[in-house]
Every structure is written in C-alpha cells, then in structure tokens.
Design a protein around this motif. Sequence first.
Motif, PDB file in Angstrom:
ATOM      1  N   TYR A   1       0.844  -1.195   0.000  1.00 11.69           N
ATOM      2  CA  TYR A   1       0.000   0.000   0.000  1.00 11.69           C
ATOM      3  C   TYR A   1       0.876   1.239   0.000  1.00 11.69           C
ATOM      4  N   ARG A   2       0.309   2.351  -0.444  1.00 11.82           N
ATOM      5  CA  ARG A   2       1.011   3.631  -0.396  1.00 11.82           C
ATOM      6  C   ARG A   2       0.035   4.708   0.052  1.00 11.82           C
TER       7      ARG A   2
ATOM      8  N   GLU B   1      -1.293   8.384  -0.506  1.00 14.52           N
ATOM      9  CA  GLU B   1      -1.377   9.359  -1.589  1.00 14.52           C
ATOM     10  C   GLU B   1      -1.331  10.797  -1.058  1.00 14.52           C
TER      11      GLU B   1
ATOM     12  N   CYS C   1      -3.975  12.698   1.461  1.00 16.13           N
ATOM     13  CA  CYS C   1      -4.053  12.395   2.893  1.00 16.13           C
ATOM     14  C   CYS C   1      -4.312  13.691   3.662  1.00 16.13           C
TER      15      CYS C   1
ATOM     16  N   ALA D   1      -6.791   1.053   4.280  1.00 16.84           N
ATOM     17  CA  ALA D   1      -7.348   1.605   3.040  1.00 16.84           C
ATOM     18  C   ALA D   1      -8.864   1.665   3.106  1.00 16.84           C
ATOM     19  N   ASP D   2      -9.470   0.640   3.678  1.00 17.55           N
ATOM     20  CA  ASP D   2     -10.933   0.604   3.782  1.00 17.55           C
ATOM     21  C   ASP D   2     -11.474   1.683   4.707  1.00 17.55           C
TER      22      ASP D   2
ATOM     23  N   CYS E   1      -9.988   4.669   5.449  1.00 11.69           N
ATOM     24  CA  CYS E   1      -9.547   6.032   5.137  1.00 11.69           C
ATOM     25  C   CYS E   1     -10.716   6.860   4.596  1.00 11.69           C
TER      26      CYS E   1
ATOM     27  N   GLY F   1      -9.805   8.115   0.993  1.00  9.79           N
ATOM     28  CA  GLY F   1      -9.238   7.171   0.016  1.00  9.79           C
ATOM     29  C   GLY F   1      -7.767   7.412  -0.284  1.00  9.79           C
TER      30      GLY F   1
ATOM     31  N   GLN G   1      -3.823   3.558  -0.989  1.00  2.24           N
ATOM     32  CA  GLN G   1      -4.143   2.777  -2.176  1.00  2.24           C
ATOM     33  C   GLN G   1      -3.273   1.535  -2.253  1.00  2.24           C
ATOM     34  N   LYS G   2      -3.849   0.457  -2.736  1.00  2.00           N
ATOM     35  CA  LYS G   2      -3.111  -0.773  -2.952  1.00  2.00           C
ATOM     36  C   LYS G   2      -2.155  -0.561  -4.123  1.00  2.00           C
TER      37      LYS G   2
ATOM     38  N   LYS H   1      -0.371  -1.750  -7.244  1.00  3.64           N
ATOM     39  CA  LYS H   1      -0.682  -2.779  -8.258  1.00  3.64           C
ATOM     40  C   LYS H   1       0.564  -3.579  -8.602  1.00  3.64           C
TER      41      LYS H   1
END
Length: 68
Positions: free
Chosen positions: A9-10, A12, A15, A54-55, A57, A60, A63-64, A66
Amino acid sequence: MEEKGPRLYRIEKNCIGCRFCVDICSWDALEGKGRERSSFKIDEKLCPGCGICADCCPVGAIQKVKDE
C-alpha cells in the motif's frame, strides 16, 4: 543493506492527516508524527496486507500498489 518486504500500500497526496489509519492498524504498521502527509509511512515489514487502513480512510488516500 536492509531487506524490505513487498510494498502493498502507499499513502497518496490527498491524505488529510486524520491519523485514523494509525489508530486502527492492529499491527502498528503505520507511523505518523504530526498532521503532514510526508510524516506518515507504512512499514512494509509489519504490514500484513489486510487493507483495513485503506478501507477505513475517509478520503481514500491509502491505495493498494498494483502488481507490475
């Protein structure tokens, strides 16, 4: 050199520094000091990849990452 785990995850730029992710993480994988986005980080060694941060936040900002 220190070996790192996979980056799952990161955080963004959007935030808002609410720290809810820091408070909710059972694994203490998120660290934050103050309210600046740049002071928040995810410790990949402690992060199990559950996604609860992530859920939860409200904006949003987590983020996962990829698979490449």
